[in-house]
Design an enzyme around this catalytic site. Structure first.
Site, short mmCIF file in Angstrom:
data_model
loop_
_atom_site.label_atom_id
_atom_site.label_comp_id
_atom_site.label_asym_id
_atom_site.label_seq_id
_atom_site.Cartn_x
_atom_site.Cartn_y
_atom_site.Cartn_z
N LYS A 267 -18.08 24.31 1.50
CA LYS A 267 -18.35 24.23 0.07
C LYS A 267 -19.39 23.15 -0.21
O LYS A 267 -19.49 22.20 0.56
CB LYS A 267 -17.06 23.82 -0.67
CG LYS A 267 -16.04 24.92 -0.84
CD LYS A 267 -14.85 24.42 -1.64
CE LYS A 267 -13.80 25.50 -1.81
NZ LYS A 267 -14.25 26.67 -2.56
N ARG A 341 -6.64 34.40 0.56
CA ARG A 341 -6.20 35.79 0.76
C ARG A 341 -5.76 36.03 2.20
O ARG A 341 -4.94 36.90 2.47
CB ARG A 341 -7.32 36.76 0.33
CG ARG A 341 -8.61 36.56 1.05
CD ARG A 341 -9.79 37.23 0.35
NE ARG A 341 -10.26 36.47 -0.80
CZ ARG A 341 -11.26 36.84 -1.58
NH1 ARG A 341 -11.91 37.97 -1.36
NH2 ARG A 341 -11.64 36.09 -2.60
N1 BES Z 1 -9.87 27.70 -3.59
C1 BES Z 1 -11.01 28.49 -3.84
C2 BES Z 1 -11.04 29.03 -5.26
C3 BES Z 1 -11.34 28.04 -6.34
C4 BES Z 1 -12.63 27.63 -6.59
C5 BES Z 1 -10.33 27.61 -7.17
C6 BES Z 1 -12.88 26.75 -7.62
C7 BES Z 1 -10.59 26.76 -8.21
C8 BES Z 1 -11.86 26.33 -8.44
C9 BES Z 1 -11.06 29.69 -2.91
O1 BES Z 1 -10.51 29.50 -1.66
C10 BES Z 1 -12.49 30.05 -2.73
O2 BES Z 1 -13.21 29.24 -2.25
N2 BES Z 1 -12.85 31.25 -3.16
C11 BES Z 1 -14.19 31.68 -3.08
C12 BES Z 1 -14.15 33.13 -2.70
C13 BES Z 1 -15.49 33.69 -2.33
C14 BES Z 1 -16.00 33.06 -1.06
C15 BES Z 1 -15.33 35.17 -2.17
C16 BES Z 1 -14.83 31.50 -4.45
O3 BES Z 1 -14.16 31.65 -5.45
O4 BES Z 1 -16.00 31.15 -4.50
ZN ZN Z 2 -11.87 28.67 -0.27
#
Ligand code: BES
Ligand code: ZN
Ligand code: ZN
Length: 497
Positions: A267, A341
């Protein structure tokens, strides 16, 4: 916070006076107010200097020592349980040193449900996470206590209702404590140990921990793939309440990523600290079990939390890996940041195969896309059963925790199952509808029940709490940090009250 009931008229500490907009007068029944304070309240109200709009407050200090806080409930016809809950929370949020530690609330024209809701709001809002702060004069413990004066005939029932609310609030606060805990101290096995300690408090509660080695042996490929790159290994925690009860039972599943760096699909740095809240789903589930145990709920409930820390490392999974989950289905991991997931695929599968659920509800801070869709105002809610989805939506409305219906469409399922080399893929084909594709992915791991022609998928709902588990500034029940949302929704759904 201790809330007690009194059928007397004495006023201890600060008088809290909830008032309706347009009817701002001191009720005759309020006795025992020091005379200078009474004169001041009458003058302020008589001059129209306090408008009792929802959540307005005013503090008055009499020359002979009495103090009062006026709080607005809004217009009478709109003053429902939600308005009372918010007003209760507003009182606690507005409490300063001047108000002291004791409050006496005197209602005028509130029914039992509204009084209970006001007390619930006070208790919910009376929370701060200061475990890591040195205690000094600026941060002294303010142990608030509140007394509610009510008619003698109401005292017993009101007292019981408020005790129940206090028990449920203990679950909400537990969820917040877990979420707020810094990630150096909140890692998969630390969560598991807290769960084990919790189970010892209740004769009818049990916790089983499936550790990393056992998870590998059982073939929990999703959980293992996400957690293996961390030195703090993943685990699955299973909570059972009233396990000796026979028959089908509610089943909860929680995403418990104790820190989500994104893994190799790292990230960006900004606000990454917030990813300590990525175990909010598991905290919701743990908090719900505490609330149910604490109110003495007699039915069977089982909860599974999937705990892992998502780290980039030499031994972390890679984008491009294909993993085999507990279900036997394979996943092409196209982005290691879509990890929730993956762990849930094992949790959902276990929930539907090793147990006999009446329904399965999962909680997850699953997608940023859900925050894009609904902001911080509502949880995304998907289900494979329209009636069940409506029941959850209504349970949320009843307790003031919005869960908004979202679509589970075949097109999204198709998108998540058209990997060239595996049964499923953990990333949509494009960036659109990311919260929906995530839900459609999860559905692939919800087991069917029954055999032959009678086979049908378990009733299942998915709740994406990415926008509501923390950072919800309009949530009056909390100052900052984790909200503990949906513990109350689940208690409502499961117990029906
Ligand atoms: N934990 C995150 C989702 C998230 C992001 C929650 C910001 C709260 C605030 C999750 O694991 C994630 O990173 N999801 C990605 C999915 C994508 C790579 C398909 C996302 O939401 O960008
Ligand atoms: Zn994630
Ligand atoms: Zn995550």
């Amino acid at each position: 916070m201790q809330v007690t009931i009194s059928s007397g008229n004495n006023i201890n500490g600060t008088l809290v006076l909830p008032l309706f907009e347009g009817e701002e007068t001191l009720p005759e029944i309020v006795e025992g107010i020091p005379s200078s304070l009474k004169a001041q309240i009458n003058r302020v109200l008589g001059d129209g200097d306090f408008k009792a709009k929802a959540n307005a407050t005013m503090t008055l200090v009499g020359t002979d020592g009495g103090k009062a806080m006026l709080v607005g409930l809004g217009k009478t016809e709109k003053a429902d349980v939600h308005a009372y809950r918010e007003a209760g929370a507003t009182v606690v949020a507005s409490c300063k040193k001047v108000h002291g530690n004791e409050l006496t609330v005197v209602f005028h024209g509130a029914d039992m449900a509204c009084m209970t809701s006001f007390a619930e709001g006070m208790m919910l809002r009376d929370y701060s996470y200061d475990l890591y702060k040195k205690k000094d004069d600026d941060h002294e413990d303010t142990n608030l206590s509140a007394r509610i004066n009510c008619d003698e005939g109401d005292a017993t029932a009101l007292s019981a209702a408020i005790d129940r609310a206090a028990s449920i609030v203990s679950g909400v606060h537990l969820s917040r404590d877990l979420g707020n805990c810094p990630p150096n101290d909140m890692y998969p096995m630390a969560f598991a140990e807290k769960a084990e300690r919790w189970a010892k408090e209740y004769d009818n509660a049990k916790v089983e921990v499936i550790d990393y080695e056992a998870a590998k042996r059982h073939g929990m490929g999703g959980l293992v793939a996400v957690g293996m790159g961390s030195s703090r290994k993943p685990c699955m925690v299973i909570f059972t309440l009233n396990g000796d009860q026979k028959g089908r039972h509610p089943m909860l599943v929680g995403k418990g990523i104790t820190f989500d760096t994104g893994g190799i699909s790292l990230k960006p740095g900004a606000n990454m600290d917030e990813m300590k809240y990525d175990m909010g789903g598991s905290a919701t589930v743990f908090g719900t079990m505490e609330a149910l145990a604490s109110i003495g709920y007699p039915g069977k409930v089982v909860a599974i939390t999937c705990m892992a820390e998502n780290m980039p490392a030499a031994n972390a999974q890679r984008p491009g890996d294909v993993i085999t989950t507990l279900s036997g289905k394979t996943i092409e991991v196209l982005n290691t940041d879509a990890e929730g997931r993956l762990v849930l695929s094992d949790g959902l599968w276990k929930a539907g195969t090793d147990y006999d659920p009446e329904y399965i509800v999962d909680f997850a801070t699953l997608t940023g896309a859900c925050v894009v869709a609904l902001g911080h105002e509502a949880t995304g809610l998907w289900s494979n059963d329209d009636d069940f989805r409506t029941r959850i939506h209504e349970a949320g409305n009843d307790v003031g925790e919005l869960a908004w219906p979202m679509p589970l469409l075949p097109a999204f399922e198709k998108e998540m199952t058209d990997s060239k080399i595996a049964d499923t893929r953990n990333l949509g084909a494009g960036r659109w509808g990311g919260a929906n594709t995530a839900a459609a992915f999860l559905k692939q791991f919800v087991p069917y029940r029954g055999e032959g022609d009678d086979t049908e998928q378990n009733n299942w709902a998915h709740m994406d709490i990415a926008g509501t588990y923390w950072g919800a500034k309009t949530n009056k029940m909390v100052g900052h940090g984790a909200t503990g949302i949906h513990v109350r929704t689940m208690v409502r759904l499961i117990t029906g009250e």
